[in-house]
Design a protein around this motif. Structure first.
Motif, PDB file in Angstrom:
ATOM      1  N   ASP A 162      -7.612   1.406  24.953  1.00 35.96           N
ATOM      2  CA  ASP A 162      -7.569  -0.050  25.090  1.00 35.96           C
ATOM      3  C   ASP A 162      -6.148  -0.605  25.048  1.00 35.96           C
ATOM      4  N   TYR A 163      -5.234   0.114  24.403  1.00 37.46           N
ATOM      5  CA  TYR A 163      -3.862  -0.378  24.243  1.00 37.46           C
ATOM      6  C   TYR A 163      -2.852   0.396  25.087  1.00 37.46           C
ATOM      7  N   ASP A 164      -3.303   1.364  25.847  1.00 37.08           N
ATOM      8  CA  ASP A 164      -2.384   2.251  26.563  1.00 37.08           C
ATOM      9  C   ASP A 164      -1.899   1.610  27.862  1.00 37.08           C
ATOM     10  N   ASP A 165      -0.593   1.610  28.055  1.00 36.71           N
ATOM     11  CA  ASP A 165      -0.013   1.141  29.315  1.00 36.71           C
ATOM     12  C   ASP A 165       0.939   2.172  29.901  1.00 36.71           C
ATOM     13  N   THR A 166       0.746   3.437  29.468  1.00 34.00           N
ATOM     14  CA  THR A 166       1.651   4.503  29.910  1.00 34.00           C
ATOM     15  C   THR A 166       0.983   5.522  30.819  1.00 34.00           C
ATOM     16  N   TYR A 170      -7.347   7.626  31.875  1.00 38.88           N
ATOM     17  CA  TYR A 170      -7.866   7.108  33.144  1.00 38.88           C
ATOM     18  C   TYR A 170      -9.379   7.263  33.153  1.00 38.88           C
TER      19      TYR A 170
END
Length: 346
Positions: A162-166, A170
């Motif tokens: 939910d917090y991953d932007d890296t 997927y």
């Protein structure tokens, strides 16, 4: 042969002869620098390379070869999440009761590390108590805010979908949402090699034949477990492969290659359930209860205990002696006291 300052107390000449023989043997031992070949040992002798135990499997590995942190992941066990990725390469798997009577896994990798694992799901209130002793990394998809905060309060590094932007997570095109979140396990661990490797959690024998059940356990053909009316996994002994084969609800439990999941050790723990979180059951991990260790087609009975969230699970036999597992992977079945059952079949 030269013997310097040889002092002999003669008792019929015997002592003098024995000392001479001992001196002769010592002269034939590997001597540093004797050959000049740079090895430091006579006749090309090399001492064996140092080894150590893989902390989560008890297998022998070259010393210093396994320094990465462990990865724990909350792996889905809904029917639509099967087959999962990477369960066949775990060191340890904890099976726990969640809402609706189904189960979910805390799967832990260290000795081997797949490129990807999953599908991953949300965190639950017992997971901090399960995962904290391993340190390292935990991967999950999210969860109720209070449970996420509980997990984040531990010293374990949290990787959260939910917090991953890296790009570490997927959604795949094999499973339907929400059973489709995959984590790039090898990449995630590779980013955190500064974290320490886990400590040893259980006692292990040097070989399977000296594990506690192999020495004094009762012959066992199957271990049948019931978590609820919705989940009843089982383990059957495969004498040809010398492993336990896993089933779920009477059907073989398969990995993504179509091979039945298997374990060297099956550790069954009876656990209390805390219902203070409403419909979400919390497996009580700080405490103790009845235990069975199944290894090598045999099972030993005993008790388990864990004194703190960061403490390891200690398993002893009915005489209070620490039980030793065989070197290899282990599944830990957390069977509820109130609605579950354990059946050991000879």
């Amino acid at each position: 042969m030269t013997v310097r300052r040889l002092r002999v107390l003669e008792i019929g000449g015997v002592a003098a002869i024995l000392l001479a023989v001992v001196s002769g043997c010592a002269a034939e031992s590997p001597t540093p620098g004797a050959t000049g070949d740079g090895s430091g040992y006579a006749s090309g002798y090399r001492p064996p390379a140092p080894t150590e135990l893989a902390p989560l499997r008890g297998t022998t590995i070259p010393a210093g070869s396994l320094t990465r942190p462990s990865l724990a992941a909350k792996v889905d066990n809904h029917e639509e999440a099967r087959p999962q990725l990477g369960l066949e390469r775990t060191d340890l798997v904890f099976e726990e009761l969640v809402e609706g009577g189904i189960t979910r896994y805390v799967a832990i990798w260290h000795s081997e590390l797949p490129d990807e694992v999953g599908p991953v799901r949300s965190i639950r209130p017992m997971d901090p108590d399960i995962i904290t002793p391993f340190g390292g990394i935990v991967a999950y998809s999210g969860g109720q805010e209070q449970f996420v905060e509980m997990m984040m309060a531990t010293p374990v590094f949290n990787a959260v979908f939910d917090y991953d932007d890296t790009g570490l997570f997927y959604r795949d095109d094999v499973h339907d949402s929400p059973h489709d979140v995959i984590v790039k396990a090898a990449e995630l661990v590779g980013r955190h090699l500064d974290l320490p490797s886990p400590g040893q959690q259980f006692a292990y024998s040097s070989v399977a034949a000296s594990a506690t059940p192999a020495l004094d356990g009762a012959p066992t053909s199957s271990v049948q477990l019931r978590f609820s009316d919705a989940r009843w996994p089982g383990w059957s002994w495969d004498s040809a492969g010398q492993q336990w084969l896993r089933s779920q609800e009477g059907q073989p439990d398969l990995d993504d290659a179509g091979t039945q999941l298997r374990a060297t050790n099956v550790l069954t723990l009876r656990v209390g359930i805390d219902w203070s979180y409403g419909e979400v059951p919390k497996t009580v991990m700080v405490g103790g209860g009845e235990a069975w260790v199944s290894t090598g087609g045999k099972t030993s009975h005993g008790t388990w205990s864990k004194d703190a969230a960061g403490g390891v699970i200690r398993v002893v036999d009915d005489n209070g002696v620490t039980m030793r597992l065989a070197p290899g992977n282990t599944w830990i079945e957390l069977v509820p006291d109130d609605q579950g059952s354990v059946e050991i079949t000879p």
